[in-house]
Design a protein around this motif. Structure first.
Motif, PDB file in Angstrom:
ATOM      1  N   LYS A 254       0.848  -1.204   0.000  1.00 19.63           N
ATOM      2  CA  LYS A 254       0.000   0.000   0.000  1.00 19.63           C
ATOM      3  C   LYS A 254       0.881   1.251   0.000  1.00 19.63           C
ATOM      4  O   LYS A 254       0.676   2.175  -0.791  1.00 19.63           O
ATOM      5  N   ARG A 257       2.442   1.828  -3.271  1.00 19.30           N
ATOM      6  CA  ARG A 257       1.451   1.716  -4.351  1.00 19.30           C
ATOM      7  C   ARG A 257       1.948   0.754  -5.458  1.00 19.30           C
ATOM      8  O   ARG A 257       2.110   1.115  -6.618  1.00 19.30           O
ATOM      9  N   LYS A 259       1.589  -2.313  -7.909  1.00 22.68           N
ATOM     10  CA  LYS A 259       0.568  -3.096  -8.599  1.00 22.68           C
ATOM     11  C   LYS A 259       1.181  -4.475  -8.886  1.00 22.68           C
ATOM     12  O   LYS A 259       2.235  -4.576  -9.509  1.00 22.68           O
ATOM     13  N   LEU A 260       0.513  -5.505  -8.390  1.00 26.60           N
ATOM     14  CA  LEU A 260       1.097  -6.833  -8.508  1.00 26.60           C
ATOM     15  C   LEU A 260       0.648  -7.550  -9.774  1.00 26.60           C
ATOM     16  O   LEU A 260       1.447  -7.982 -10.587  1.00 26.60           O
ATOM     17  N   LYS A 261      -0.682  -7.639  -9.913  1.00 30.85           N
ATOM     18  CA  LYS A 261      -1.202  -8.441 -11.037  1.00 30.85           C
ATOM     19  C   LYS A 261      -1.256  -7.618 -12.317  1.00 30.85           C
ATOM     20  O   LYS A 261      -1.448  -6.405 -12.270  1.00 30.85           O
ATOM     21  N   GLN A 262      -1.147  -8.311 -13.432  1.00 28.92           N
ATOM     22  CA  GLN A 262      -1.344  -7.626 -14.706  1.00 28.92           C
ATOM     23  C   GLN A 262      -2.843  -7.535 -14.986  1.00 28.92           C
ATOM     24  O   GLN A 262      -3.651  -8.194 -14.345  1.00 28.92           O
ATOM     25  N   ASP A 263      -3.188  -6.707 -15.976  1.00 27.46           N
ATOM     26  CA  ASP A 263      -4.623  -6.464 -16.192  1.00 27.46           C
ATOM     27  C   ASP A 263      -5.376  -7.670 -16.717  1.00 27.46           C
ATOM     28  O   ASP A 263      -6.557  -7.826 -16.462  1.00 27.46           O
ATOM     29  N   GLU A 275       3.508  -7.726 -12.417  1.00 25.42           N
ATOM     30  CA  GLU A 275       3.501  -6.714 -13.479  1.00 25.42           C
ATOM     31  C   GLU A 275       4.883  -6.116 -13.757  1.00 25.42           C
ATOM     32  O   GLU A 275       5.302  -5.970 -14.906  1.00 25.42           O
ATOM     33  N   ASN A 276       5.607  -5.778 -12.696  1.00 29.64           N
ATOM     34  CA  ASN A 276       6.902  -5.137 -12.918  1.00 29.64           C
ATOM     35  C   ASN A 276       7.911  -6.077 -13.594  1.00 29.64           C
ATOM     36  O   ASN A 276       8.695  -5.660 -14.431  1.00 29.64           O
TER      37      ASN A 276
END
Ligand SMILES: C[S@@+](CC[C@H](N)C(=O)[O-])C[C@H]1O[C@@H](n2cnc3c(N)ncnc32)[C@H](O)[C@@H]1O
Length: 527
Positions: A254, A257, A259-263, A275-276
């Motif tokens: 948090k 910030r 973002k773990l999962k891809q869309d 994602e990274n």
């Protein structure tokens, strides 16, 4: 002299061991023990003796017991010479053989045994010599081709999977290694720059700090010992600590910030990468695309692919058999502590780059000046000389004039492995054309009657096709664990006959099942 420490000659040793173990132990079995340093050789002017007490010690040891119990299960014709149990892992994965993981490789020493010019009581004649041409119609990651090179033998490989051919050919190329090194440095520098702009560095630093504090408190050095002694129940303790750490992890996610999962999760790359990590892979791949020298470009692609394989969102324990994507910290039974998923490819990329350069350098010192190439084709239908002509006209000419001396290969077996699927991450990224439907014996078709029938047809089509390019008195060696007894039919359909079978114990398998397991090397000739 104590009764058990008397010296006996090899024949006496074999008779003694036969009665001691109540099974047939030949003189050659005893010689094998001496040759591989299991027991000491005494005397050297023609008369060889061994110490009986050493034999007793050996047969009661782990290795001795294993040999005995495996022979009990698999038959006394098991050729223990071919277990290569004296060879260390560093040797079975020597130089380029460990350039990239590949499920279903055979060990280089097995290839050497049949291609080199030694003889022993099992291999009574030699089959290949310097300057001959050997064919592997199921080349996989290229083990036969690499060993052929070491031995001064020309080799052609064929594999239906473009990615497997890439691995094989990268192993076999002659390199300007300084060029590969320069491109690696360039890419690693650029990735470092790319990372310095990202919040992941600070995030990982904080996460690693929190993890190391937590692990030090709850997984002290004697933790594994206590687990093994039954003082801690790993399953419940591990799960409890995993749950305790999760809020700390979530808090950091948090805070930064992240973002773990891809869309979406449509492809392997979408589903199995944080994602990274995915972004970094794409970034490095773009850099690789711009490399001008094609050999270097291919080598870097194999390094990236190996890196990607280690960076999938999975636990350390599940790398070989993916279960579900893991995007949070977890209790790791392999390391006995809480571990984290990977958020960057940098460390692995650096490590594998260095390792690849080392391995290529090592092989470079052993290389002979011979031809080896792996062709991406279907072995059932390929016109070998025509395809080779386009890749290497000189080699094609040699094949036409001299013809292929024989085959050394390990075909797929019925319903065991999907060879394209095991590298789907690489197919997704590099965009190679998949030809799954042309694979013989894929896992997806199962092991039923129909799958077996089509396997018989497939392998015999390959042998019939390859025969066209071989000398009349060819030697074909096929390594297979033929549990369904299909090879007699295959041989018949290929106009060949089985002239010998070498039954080999397979030790140190990586799979969970470590039970007794053997495979056969069929020696076939024209009928
Ligand atoms: C057991 S593996 C060979 C492994 C190899 N001995 C090594 O050490 O890496 C069998 C190989 O056969 C290939 N194969 C399956 N069907 C084929 C076909 N129709 N033509 C050519 N290769 C095929 C698979 O892609 C796989 O790489």
């Amino acid at each position: 002299m104590a009764l058990n420490s008397q010296l006996i000659n090899i024949k006496e040793a074999s008779e003694w061991a036969t009665s001691y173990l109540r099974r047939n132990i030949t003189s050659s079995n005893i010689s094998y023990l001496i040759q591989y340093g299991r027991i000491k050789k005494i005397g050297d002017n023609g008369d060889t003796f061994v110490n009986k007490s050493e034999l007793i010690k050996y047969y009661n040891s782990f290795y001795g017991q294993r040999e005995i119990s495996w022979k009990e299960k698999l038959g006394s014709d098991l050729n223990w010479h071919l277990s290569f149990d004296n060879i260390k892992e560093a040797e079975t994965t020597k130089h380029v053989h460990r350039l990239h993981p590949y499920k279903g490789k055979f060990i280089p020493q097995l290839v050497e045994y049949f291609l080199d010019t030694h003889t022993d009581e099992y291999k009574k004649e030699t089959f290949f010599k310097k300057g001959d041409i050997v064919l592997d119609p199921f080349a996989g990651s290229g083990t036969t081709l690499v060993q052929a090179n070491e031995l001064g033998i020309h080799a052609i490989g064929i594999d239906i999977s473009a990615f497997n051919s890439l691995i094989a050919n990268v192993k076999l190329e002659k390199y300007e290694l300084s060029n590969v090194q320069d491109e690696i440095s360039n890419i690693v520098n650029k990735l470092n720059e790319y990372l310095s702009d990202s919040k992941f560095v600070a995030f990982e630093e904080e996460l690693l700090g929190a993890l190391s504090k937590f692990n030090a408190a709850y997984f002290p050095p004697d933790y594994k010992y206590k687990v093994n002694a039954g003082k801690i129940n790993e399953y419940t303790y591990g799960a409890k600590k995993e749950t305790e750490f999760l809020p700390i992890y979530r808090e950091l996610i948090k805070k930064y910030r992240i973002k773990l999962k891809q869309d979406n999760s449509n492809t392997f790359l979408d589903k199995w990468y944080i994602e990274n990590v995915r972004k970094e892979i794409e970034y490095v791949f773009e850099l690789i695309k711009n490399i001008k020298d094609i050999k270097t470009k291919k080598t870097l692609s194999v390094i990236l692919s190996r890196t990607m394989r280690s960076c999938r969102a999975t636990t350390h324990a599940d790398l070989a058999t993916l279960k579900e994507p893991i995007i949070a910290t977890y209790y790791c039974s392999k390391h006995g502590k809480v571990c984290k998923p990977l958020f960057s490819i940098l460390n692995w990329l650096e490590r594998y780059s260095e390792d690849t350069i080392n391995r290529l350098t090592q092989f470079g010192k052993l290389r002979t000046n011979t031809y080896q190439v792996c062709l991406t084709e279907d072995s059932k239908t390929i016109n070998i000389t025509e395809v080779l002509e386009k890749k290497n006209p000189d080699f094609a000419k040699l094949v036409k004039n001299q013809k292929i001396k024989g085959i050394f290969t390990s075909p797929p077996y019925v319903g065991l492995i999907d060879y394209h699927e095991q590298h789907s991450y690489a197919y997704d990224l590099f965009g190679f054309k998949r030809k799954d439907n042309l694979e013989i014996g894929p896992l997806s078709k199962g092991q039923g009657r129909e799958a077996q029938e089509s396997y018989i047809i497939g392998i015999s089509e390959v042998l019939n096709n390859c025969k066209k390019y071989m000398i009349k008195n060819y030697d074909v060696f096929i390594v297979a664990n033929d549990k369904n007894n299909l090879y007699p039919q295959i041989t018949e359909k290929s106009g060949m006959k089985i002239i010998n079978q070498f039954k080999r114990p397979v030790l140190n398998r990586t799979e969970k099942d470590k039970g007794a397991y053997s495979e056969i090397i069929f020696h076939l000739k024209e009928k």
